[in-house]
Design an enzyme around this catalytic site. Sequence first.
Site, mmCIF file in Angstrom:
data_model
loop_
_atom_site.group_PDB
_atom_site.id
_atom_site.type_symbol
_atom_site.label_atom_id
_atom_site.label_comp_id
_atom_site.label_asym_id
_atom_site.label_seq_id
_atom_site.Cartn_x
_atom_site.Cartn_y
_atom_site.Cartn_z
ATOM 1 N N CYS A 9 56.526 25.736 6.228
ATOM 2 C CA CYS A 9 56.736 26.956 7.029
ATOM 3 C C CYS A 9 55.389 27.383 7.587
ATOM 4 O O CYS A 9 54.451 26.569 7.641
ATOM 5 C CB CYS A 9 57.420 28.048 6.208
ATOM 6 S SG CYS A 9 56.475 28.672 4.809
ATOM 7 N N ASN A 12 53.384 29.366 4.008
ATOM 8 C CA ASN A 12 53.567 28.716 2.701
ATOM 9 C C ASN A 12 53.552 29.735 1.557
ATOM 10 O O ASN A 12 53.099 29.442 0.450
ATOM 11 C CB ASN A 12 52.520 27.609 2.460
ATOM 12 C CG ASN A 12 52.839 26.696 1.269
ATOM 13 O OD1 ASN A 12 51.924 26.171 0.639
ATOM 14 N ND2 ASN A 12 54.087 26.496 0.939
ATOM 15 N N CYS A 14 56.433 32.400 1.716
ATOM 16 C CA CYS A 14 57.789 32.974 1.658
ATOM 17 C C CYS A 14 58.873 31.903 1.643
ATOM 18 O O CYS A 14 59.551 31.710 0.637
ATOM 19 C CB CYS A 14 58.025 33.914 2.842
ATOM 20 S SG CYS A 14 56.931 35.347 2.865
ATOM 21 N N ARG A 15 59.066 31.189 2.767
ATOM 22 C CA ARG A 15 60.217 30.292 2.896
ATOM 23 C C ARG A 15 60.016 28.938 2.226
ATOM 24 O O ARG A 15 60.873 28.499 1.440
ATOM 25 C CB ARG A 15 60.551 30.080 4.389
ATOM 26 C CG ARG A 15 61.073 31.327 5.063
ATOM 27 C CD ARG A 15 61.070 31.186 6.583
ATOM 28 N NE ARG A 15 59.707 31.121 7.106
ATOM 29 C CZ ARG A 15 59.384 30.916 8.362
ATOM 30 N NH1 ARG A 15 60.340 30.717 9.261
ATOM 31 N NH2 ARG A 15 58.115 30.898 8.748
ATOM 32 N N SER A 16 58.912 28.241 2.523
ATOM 33 C CA SER A 16 58.803 26.867 1.992
ATOM 34 C C SER A 16 58.614 26.817 0.473
ATOM 35 O O SER A 16 59.099 25.865 -0.158
ATOM 36 C CB SER A 16 57.721 26.059 2.732
ATOM 37 O OG SER A 16 56.458 26.649 2.640
ATOM 38 N N ASP A 123 61.851 34.161 9.462
ATOM 39 C CA ASP A 123 60.689 34.509 8.639
ATOM 40 C C ASP A 123 60.920 35.900 8.045
ATOM 41 O O ASP A 123 61.022 36.876 8.788
ATOM 42 C CB ASP A 123 59.438 34.502 9.523
ATOM 43 C CG ASP A 123 58.176 34.628 8.705
ATOM 44 O OD1 ASP A 123 58.257 35.074 7.533
ATOM 45 O OD2 ASP A 123 57.103 34.291 9.223
HETATM 46 P P1 4NP Z 1 56.334 32.064 5.574
HETATM 47 O O1 4NP Z 1 56.121 33.596 5.994
HETATM 48 O O2 4NP Z 1 55.944 31.236 6.779
HETATM 49 O O3 4NP Z 1 57.797 31.976 5.293
HETATM 50 O O4 4NP Z 1 55.461 31.819 4.371
HETATM 51 C C1 4NP Z 1 54.875 34.079 6.434
HETATM 52 C C2 4NP Z 1 54.009 34.639 5.524
HETATM 53 C C3 4NP Z 1 52.790 35.125 5.948
HETATM 54 C C4 4NP Z 1 52.454 35.047 7.279
HETATM 55 C C5 4NP Z 1 53.313 34.479 8.187
HETATM 56 C C6 4NP Z 1 54.531 33.982 7.760
HETATM 57 N N1 4NP Z 1 51.234 35.576 7.716
HETATM 58 O O5 4NP Z 1 51.008 35.622 8.950
HETATM 59 O O6 4NP Z 1 50.379 35.965 6.904
#
Ligand code: 4NP
Length: 155
Positions: A9, A12, A14-16, A123
């Site tokens: 994702c 790294n 939340c989702r992955s 997201d």
């Molecule tokens: P993820 O979500 O891609 O599902 O881990 C996010 C977590 C943090 C950020 C972006 C997406 N960020 O910009 O910090």
Amino acid sequence: MPIKILMVCLGNICRSPLAQGILASKLPKDKFLVDSAGTGAWHVGHSPDERSITVAKKNQINISEQRGRQFSTSDFDTFDYIYVMDSNNYSDVLDLAKNQDQKDKVQMILNDLFPNENVDVPDPYFGLPNGFEIVYNMLDEVCDVISEKLIQKHQ
Ligand code: 4NP
């Protein structure tokens, strides 16, 4: 050698990490290895988001030991399958591929539920609190399909 699967994702956190924990829980550990990475570097070395840890824990999955890392071109050599969460992750990862063989490893994860539709796993980072439950349920459903396919293919 285990079959290696990478979940990707943006952050790294939340989702992955959820996708990693959920898929790993559905596969025999001696035959499959599941990891995750982010296309971005903001959360390298960090634990998953508390909201992902909590929703996983509610479902008896512990993702709290995972640590963030950034996707790297060497992952194309290490992993047999690369699942991305959304279309931005897809283009970011494909931009790093050196050949068709590497591109062929990359799939939008929800295409195993909705073939060829390229549906994003949303997201949840800046979204509503129940976004994490929604993401968990989507990933749980698609990981049922993926784990059955992988077990069939590699038995
Ligand atoms: P993820 O979500 O891609 O599902 O881990 C996010 C977590 C943090 C950020 C972006 C997406 N960020 O910009 O910090």
